[in-house]
Design a protein around this motif. Sequence first.
Motif, PDB file in Angstrom:
ATOM      1  N   ARG A 170      31.843  33.321  54.921  1.00  0.00           N
ATOM      2  CA  ARG A 170      32.888  33.005  53.927  1.00  0.00           C
ATOM      3  C   ARG A 170      34.164  33.781  54.191  1.00  0.00           C
ATOM      4  O   ARG A 170      35.262  33.335  53.867  1.00  0.00           O
ATOM      5  N   VAL A 208      38.663  33.367  49.114  1.00  0.00           N
ATOM      6  CA  VAL A 208      37.657  33.687  48.090  1.00  0.00           C
ATOM      7  C   VAL A 208      38.132  33.574  46.639  1.00  0.00           C
ATOM      8  O   VAL A 208      37.319  33.689  45.728  1.00  0.00           O
ATOM      9  N   ALA A 235      41.189  46.720  45.387  1.00  0.00           N
ATOM     10  CA  ALA A 235      42.022  47.512  44.463  1.00  0.00           C
ATOM     11  C   ALA A 235      42.605  48.714  45.201  1.00  0.00           C
ATOM     12  O   ALA A 235      43.814  48.970  45.162  1.00  0.00           O
ATOM     13  N   VAL A 289      38.444  39.459  43.254  1.00  0.00           N
ATOM     14  CA  VAL A 289      39.286  40.137  44.232  1.00  0.00           C
ATOM     15  C   VAL A 289      40.734  40.192  43.746  1.00  0.00           C
ATOM     16  O   VAL A 289      41.385  41.239  43.789  1.00  0.00           O
ATOM     17  N   VAL A 319      33.137  60.639  46.779  1.00  0.00           N
ATOM     18  CA  VAL A 319      33.830  61.487  45.798  1.00  0.00           C
ATOM     19  C   VAL A 319      32.904  61.658  44.580  1.00  0.00           C
ATOM     20  O   VAL A 319      32.340  60.686  44.074  1.00  0.00           O
ATOM     21  N   VAL A 377      33.678  45.440  48.842  1.00  0.00           N
ATOM     22  CA  VAL A 377      32.856  44.219  48.815  1.00  0.00           C
ATOM     23  C   VAL A 377      33.297  43.227  49.908  1.00  0.00           C
ATOM     24  O   VAL A 377      32.504  42.441  50.396  1.00  0.00           O
ATOM     25  N   GLU A 394      36.500  56.904  51.265  1.00  0.00           N
ATOM     26  CA  GLU A 394      35.525  55.811  51.147  1.00  0.00           C
ATOM     27  C   GLU A 394      34.107  56.336  51.385  1.00  0.00           C
ATOM     28  O   GLU A 394      33.862  57.051  52.358  1.00  0.00           O
ATOM     29  N   ASP A 419      37.096  46.587  39.631  1.00  0.00           N
ATOM     30  CA  ASP A 419      35.797  46.427  38.968  1.00  0.00           C
ATOM     31  C   ASP A 419      35.349  47.670  38.200  1.00  0.00           C
ATOM     32  O   ASP A 419      34.592  47.558  37.242  1.00  0.00           O
TER      33      ASP A 419
HETATM   34  P1  FAD Z   1      34.948  47.133  45.586  1.00  0.00           P
HETATM   35  O1  FAD Z   1      35.320  45.981  46.423  1.00  0.00           O
HETATM   36  O2  FAD Z   1      33.555  47.207  45.076  1.00  0.00           O
HETATM   37  O3  FAD Z   1      35.260  48.446  46.416  1.00  0.00           O
HETATM   38  C1  FAD Z   1      34.907  49.717  45.922  1.00  0.00           C
HETATM   39  C2  FAD Z   1      34.771  50.684  47.078  1.00  0.00           C
HETATM   40  O4  FAD Z   1      34.641  52.004  46.559  1.00  0.00           O
HETATM   41  C3  FAD Z   1      33.543  50.432  47.928  1.00  0.00           C
HETATM   42  O5  FAD Z   1      33.905  50.401  49.289  1.00  0.00           O
HETATM   43  C4  FAD Z   1      32.644  51.624  47.619  1.00  0.00           C
HETATM   44  O6  FAD Z   1      31.831  51.997  48.728  1.00  0.00           O
HETATM   45  C5  FAD Z   1      33.658  52.689  47.295  1.00  0.00           C
HETATM   46  N1  FAD Z   1      33.123  53.760  46.447  1.00  0.00           N
HETATM   47  C6  FAD Z   1      32.314  53.662  45.370  1.00  0.00           C
HETATM   48  N2  FAD Z   1      32.047  54.867  44.849  1.00  0.00           N
HETATM   49  C7  FAD Z   1      32.713  55.761  45.625  1.00  0.00           C
HETATM   50  C8  FAD Z   1      32.819  57.178  45.608  1.00  0.00           C
HETATM   51  N3  FAD Z   1      32.193  57.907  44.682  1.00  0.00           N
HETATM   52  N4  FAD Z   1      33.572  57.781  46.564  1.00  0.00           N
HETATM   53  C9  FAD Z   1      34.205  57.058  47.521  1.00  0.00           C
HETATM   54  N5  FAD Z   1      34.128  55.707  47.576  1.00  0.00           N
HETATM   55  C10 FAD Z   1      33.400  55.075  46.638  1.00  0.00           C
HETATM   56  N6  FAD Z   1      35.422  37.797  43.954  1.00  0.00           N
HETATM   57  C11 FAD Z   1      36.214  36.735  44.175  1.00  0.00           C
HETATM   58  O7  FAD Z   1      37.358  36.726  43.736  1.00  0.00           O
HETATM   59  N7  FAD Z   1      35.760  35.654  44.892  1.00  0.00           N
HETATM   60  C12 FAD Z   1      34.533  35.627  45.464  1.00  0.00           C
HETATM   61  O8  FAD Z   1      34.164  34.660  46.112  1.00  0.00           O
HETATM   62  C13 FAD Z   1      33.690  36.763  45.287  1.00  0.00           C
HETATM   63  N8  FAD Z   1      32.459  36.817  45.861  1.00  0.00           N
HETATM   64  C14 FAD Z   1      31.719  37.960  45.748  1.00  0.00           C
HETATM   65  C15 FAD Z   1      30.512  38.053  46.437  1.00  0.00           C
HETATM   66  C16 FAD Z   1      29.755  39.199  46.358  1.00  0.00           C
HETATM   67  C17 FAD Z   1      28.472  39.286  47.141  1.00  0.00           C
HETATM   68  C18 FAD Z   1      30.181  40.286  45.536  1.00  0.00           C
HETATM   69  C19 FAD Z   1      29.347  41.546  45.415  1.00  0.00           C
HETATM   70  C20 FAD Z   1      31.360  40.200  44.835  1.00  0.00           C
HETATM   71  C21 FAD Z   1      32.151  39.048  44.945  1.00  0.00           C
HETATM   72  N9  FAD Z   1      33.372  38.951  44.295  1.00  0.00           N
HETATM   73  C22 FAD Z   1      34.176  37.841  44.501  1.00  0.00           C
HETATM   74  C23 FAD Z   1      33.880  40.042  43.442  1.00  0.00           C
HETATM   75  C24 FAD Z   1      34.894  40.894  44.188  1.00  0.00           C
HETATM   76  O9  FAD Z   1      34.474  41.135  45.503  1.00  0.00           O
HETATM   77  C25 FAD Z   1      35.118  42.200  43.447  1.00  0.00           C
HETATM   78  O10 FAD Z   1      35.581  41.871  42.149  1.00  0.00           O
HETATM   79  C26 FAD Z   1      36.158  43.083  44.147  1.00  0.00           C
HETATM   80  O11 FAD Z   1      35.765  43.395  45.462  1.00  0.00           O
HETATM   81  C27 FAD Z   1      36.397  44.372  43.360  1.00  0.00           C
HETATM   82  O12 FAD Z   1      37.266  45.181  44.093  1.00  0.00           O
HETATM   83  P2  FAD Z   1      37.313  46.766  43.887  1.00  0.00           P
HETATM   84  O13 FAD Z   1      38.339  47.255  44.839  1.00  0.00           O
HETATM   85  O14 FAD Z   1      37.457  47.056  42.448  1.00  0.00           O
HETATM   86  O15 FAD Z   1      35.857  47.289  44.301  1.00  0.00           O
END
Ligand code: FAD
Length: 467
Positions: A192, A92, A156, A447, A218, A183, A175, A439
């Motif tokens: 994918r 990805v 992350a 990612v 949380v 995501v 979680e 994010d």
């Molecule tokens: P996330 O992956 O959003 O994970 C955050 C987690 O925290 C989630 O599981 C959520 O449920 C949990 N959470 C939220 N609030 C709370 C709370 N209060 N208490 C407990 N848990 C909580 N990036 C790429 O590099 N390539 C791609 O092809 C790509 N395609 C994408 C397609 C889609 C449909 C989407 C939505 C995003 C895509 N991205 C892609 C972006 C990428 O997935 C994100 O930038 C990345 O996942 C961010 O990681 P993160 O760990 O910050 O957050």
Amino acid sequence: MSNQSKIKTPIPEQDPNIRNKNFLEVSLGYTQELAKEEASRCIQCKNRPCVEGCPVMVQIPEFIKLVAEGDFESAYQKTLETNSLPAVCGRVCPQETQCEELCVRGIKGDAVGIGRLERFVADVHLDEVEHGRIEGVKLVEKTSGKKVAVIGSGPAGLVCAADCAKMGHDVTVFEAFHTPGGVLVYGIPEFRLPKVLVKDEIESLKKLGVKIITNMVVGKTVTIDDLKEEGFNAFFIGSGAGLPQFMGIPGENLNGVYTSNEFLTRINLMKAYLFPKYATPVNVGNSVAVVGGGNVAMDAARSAKRLGAENVYIIYRRGEAEMPARAEEIHHAHEEGIIFKLLTNPVSILGDENNIVKGIECVEMELGEPDASGRRSPTEKKGSNHIIDVETVIIAIGSKPNPLIPQTTDGLSVNRKGCIEVRSEEGLTTVDGIYAGGDVVTGAATVILAMGAGKAAAKAIDEYLMG
Ligand code: FAD
């Protein structure tokens, strides 16, 4: 002897007219022979610009050399030195704007297929572990006596948790959803990123001794202050940017309008695509409009097609060149028969007497001169209103962080976009002992950037706890 071909070794893929009716992975991956052939296109140049283009600085020429020599496990271990999720990133990451953009072979032909090779070595490794030919990760003793809470299990959080565990801390991931992975499991579709790969990563994390508690929001079920009282010494917030944005046009509350977040979660996490095995179908009808031009919009459109819609429109207010989606995703969407309505912007969603979507009214747009950021702003062509008949509308115009955690944690500041403010590159927030990354800090990004933030924060958390 390097392979002089100017063309990237093609990767076998499912036929577009077959794959647009199933959720199996589009790309079938390189065989050993194809991987070696592609690896031998790397000329092992001295200045290694590709490494500079990688946000986590994977030692690219080194791992590719090992692939060319047929030592796939060592190649995997080399990627793992800086990238904890190579099977995911190989699939990805936007390589075309990162490592591959700077590849010297790209000057007079195609860049080396770095992403394809990264995915290949990870898949070979996972296969070896699955068949018991090599050992996976081992439990790490919890020697530090410190407890770390990781909030969110996206890339992350996963990386931060793994690194903190490897440093000897007692780590618990909280979680909100019933399945960990962020995501990677609820957003990016199976075709994918097969979910079994994410599951493998989560299993590895558990083997390291990390505890994962799901269904724990949380800020609602428990607060950071509660967790402090339970004895947690440091926190990492990796809660992502899952709060959808709306367009603010009439008709957004009609039946048949989804945010991309809800639509993809129903398909991926609630397995709508496996109906009737799973009793949670999504009925998209015959014609679907997806509003937006990013990866999320492409994923929603391609999923809608696979659920059986005949006409799936991507409605985007700029041109294809301005689309933020990865080039490969746009290419695959075209191949699968998605209809691109470019320079088109919705002004209202139309419903029938039962408040069910029956169409979307749009206007044509034209691009003006580039603004200060270099982006050409679209302006409306007067009198160009037209209606596209659709039964489903999916809004994929971006998302931002949920305010729940900052609202329930004293002193935790956010910026005007609702992203958690950090005071250091390692993600220290405005509260000592609380770090954040991914994010939730940058807004919707990638990612690999989220993983990089998790890694940097783990190092800082270790220094905070042990310093
Ligand atoms: P996330 O992956 O959003 O994970 C955050 C987690 O925290 C989630 O599981 C959520 O449920 C949990 N959470 C939220 N609030 C709370 C709370 N209060 N208490 C407990 N848990 C909580 N990036 C790429 O590099 N390539 C791609 O092809 C790509 N395609 C994408 C397609 C889609 C449909 C989407 C939505 C995003 C895509 N991205 C892609 C972006 C990428 O997935 C994100 O930038 C990345 O996942 C961010 O990681 P993160 O760990 O910050 O957050």
